[in-house]
Scaffold this motif. Structure first.
Motif, PDB file in Angstrom:
ATOM      1  N   ASP A   1      69.283  34.874  10.018  1.00  0.00           N
ATOM      2  CA  ASP A   1      68.618  34.047  11.031  1.00  0.00           C
ATOM      3  C   ASP A   1      67.689  32.999  10.428  1.00  0.00           C
ATOM      4  OD1 ASP A   1      69.901  35.322  13.119  1.00  0.00           O
ATOM      5  OD2 ASP A   1      68.313  36.811  13.375  1.00  0.00           O
ATOM      6  N   ALA A   2      67.573  32.974   9.110  1.00  0.00           N
ATOM      7  CA  ALA A   2      66.705  31.985   8.452  1.00  0.00           C
ATOM      8  C   ALA A   2      67.275  30.589   8.676  1.00  0.00           C
ATOM      9  CB  ALA A   2      66.590  32.285   6.962  1.00  0.00           C
TER      10      ALA A   2
ATOM     11  N   GLY B   1      69.290  28.475  -0.338  1.00  0.00           N
ATOM     12  CA  GLY B   1      69.760  29.536  -1.224  1.00  0.00           C
ATOM     13  C   GLY B   1      68.618  30.247  -1.915  1.00  0.00           C
ATOM     14  N   ARG B   2      68.205  29.694  -3.051  1.00  0.00           N
ATOM     15  CA  ARG B   2      67.169  30.344  -3.872  1.00  0.00           C
ATOM     16  C   ARG B   2      65.887  30.625  -3.099  1.00  0.00           C
ATOM     17  NH1 ARG B   2      67.858  25.753  -8.315  1.00  0.00           N
ATOM     18  NH2 ARG B   2      68.090  24.678  -6.336  1.00  0.00           N
ATOM     19  N   SER B   3      65.365  29.618  -2.417  1.00  0.00           N
ATOM     20  CA  SER B   3      64.093  29.792  -1.714  1.00  0.00           C
ATOM     21  C   SER B   3      64.229  30.782  -0.559  1.00  0.00           C
ATOM     22  CB  SER B   3      63.553  28.456  -1.216  1.00  0.00           C
ATOM     23  OG  SER B   3      64.500  27.798  -0.406  1.00  0.00           O
ATOM     24  N   GLN B   4      65.371  30.787   0.102  1.00  0.00           N
ATOM     25  CA  GLN B   4      65.582  31.736   1.200  1.00  0.00           C
ATOM     26  C   GLN B   4      65.718  33.162   0.673  1.00  0.00           C
ATOM     27  OE1 GLN B   4      65.226  31.136   4.311  1.00  0.00           O
ATOM     28  NE2 GLN B   4      65.488  28.935   4.532  1.00  0.00           N
ATOM     29  N   MET B   5      66.413  33.327  -0.460  1.00  0.00           N
ATOM     30  CA  MET B   5      66.521  34.669  -1.040  1.00  0.00           C
ATOM     31  C   MET B   5      65.151  35.150  -1.516  1.00  0.00           C
ATOM     32  SD  MET B   5      70.232  34.881  -2.975  1.00  0.00           S
ATOM     33  CE  MET B   5      70.069  33.404  -3.979  1.00  0.00           C
ATOM     34  N   ALA B   6      64.378  34.264  -2.140  1.00  0.00           N
ATOM     35  CA  ALA B   6      63.044  34.644  -2.615  1.00  0.00           C
ATOM     36  C   ALA B   6      62.146  35.046  -1.448  1.00  0.00           C
ATOM     37  CB  ALA B   6      62.419  33.491  -3.400  1.00  0.00           C
ATOM     38  N   ALA B   7      62.200  34.276  -0.372  1.00  0.00           N
ATOM     39  CA  ALA B   7      61.403  34.614   0.808  1.00  0.00           C
ATOM     40  C   ALA B   7      61.837  35.963   1.369  1.00  0.00           C
ATOM     41  CB  ALA B   7      61.542  33.514   1.858  1.00  0.00           C
ATOM     42  N   GLY B   8      63.133  36.192   1.410  1.00  0.00           N
ATOM     43  CA  GLY B   8      63.636  37.481   1.896  1.00  0.00           C
ATOM     44  C   GLY B   8      63.157  38.642   1.055  1.00  0.00           C
ATOM     45  N   TRP B   9      63.227  38.486  -0.266  1.00  0.00           N
ATOM     46  CA  TRP B   9      62.742  39.542  -1.167  1.00  0.00           C
ATOM     47  C   TRP B   9      61.255  39.795  -0.968  1.00  0.00           C
ATOM     48  CZ3 TRP B   9      65.330  43.220  -3.026  1.00  0.00           C
ATOM     49  CH2 TRP B   9      66.601  43.061  -3.604  1.00  0.00           C
ATOM     50  N   LEU B  10      60.454  38.734  -0.953  1.00  0.00           N
ATOM     51  CA  LEU B  10      59.008  38.933  -0.850  1.00  0.00           C
ATOM     52  C   LEU B  10      58.635  39.548   0.494  1.00  0.00           C
ATOM     53  CD1 LEU B  10      56.312  38.756  -2.267  1.00  0.00           C
ATOM     54  CD2 LEU B  10      56.114  36.392  -1.477  1.00  0.00           C
TER      55      LEU B  10
END
Length: 137
Positions: A63-64, A16-25
């Motif tokens: 796809d993450a 959740g959080r880490s995947q959203m953060a990676a997506g944003w960055l």
């Protein structure tokens, strides 16, 4: 730190959080930052509400895949951003650590995930500023 900083987002399930953060960055910094995401106890898949919330802002994380952090990944990283993993997150001397205490989106619907998504964007933008990377969006 190299010309292209490496940022690792860590949380327990990497869903959740880490995947959203990676997506944003990845979206905002594009190729000016190398983005990694991992967890201490990875889930089987990314939280569907996180995928939906990110899709609403034009970022596809469908796809993450949740992954476990490795010593090699940790050693290669310039900045480690932890998100609520407490004692289960690894600590390697000499690395820059930042903790983002964010609500866990696990088990929540998209309406509850949107504010978390938006908080993560604001924190990612702040991190980019600290790294001297400008927003391309």
């Amino acid at each position: 730190m190299s010309d292209t900083p490496i940022v690792l987002f860590l949380c327990v399930h990497n869903a959740g959080r880490s995947q959203m953060a990676a997506g944003w960055l990845q979206h905002l910094a594009q190729d000016r930052v190398q983005v990694l995401s991992a967890g201490s106890e990875p889930a089987e898949h990314v939280n569907p509400a996180a995928v939906e919330a990110m899709a609403e802002v034009g970022i596809d994380i469908a796809d993450a895949r949740p992954e476990r952090w490795t010593e090699e990944t940790l050693e290669a990283t310039d900045v480690v951003v932890t998100m609520g993993c407490g004692d289960t997150c690894p600590v390697l001397p000499g690395k820059r650590y930042v903790d983002w205490p964010l609500e866990d989106p696990a088990g929540k619907g998209v309406d509850a995930v949107r504010p978390i998504r938006d908080q993560i964007r604001a924190r990612v933008e702040g991190l980019m500023s600290e790294l001297g990377v400008t927003d391309t969006d």
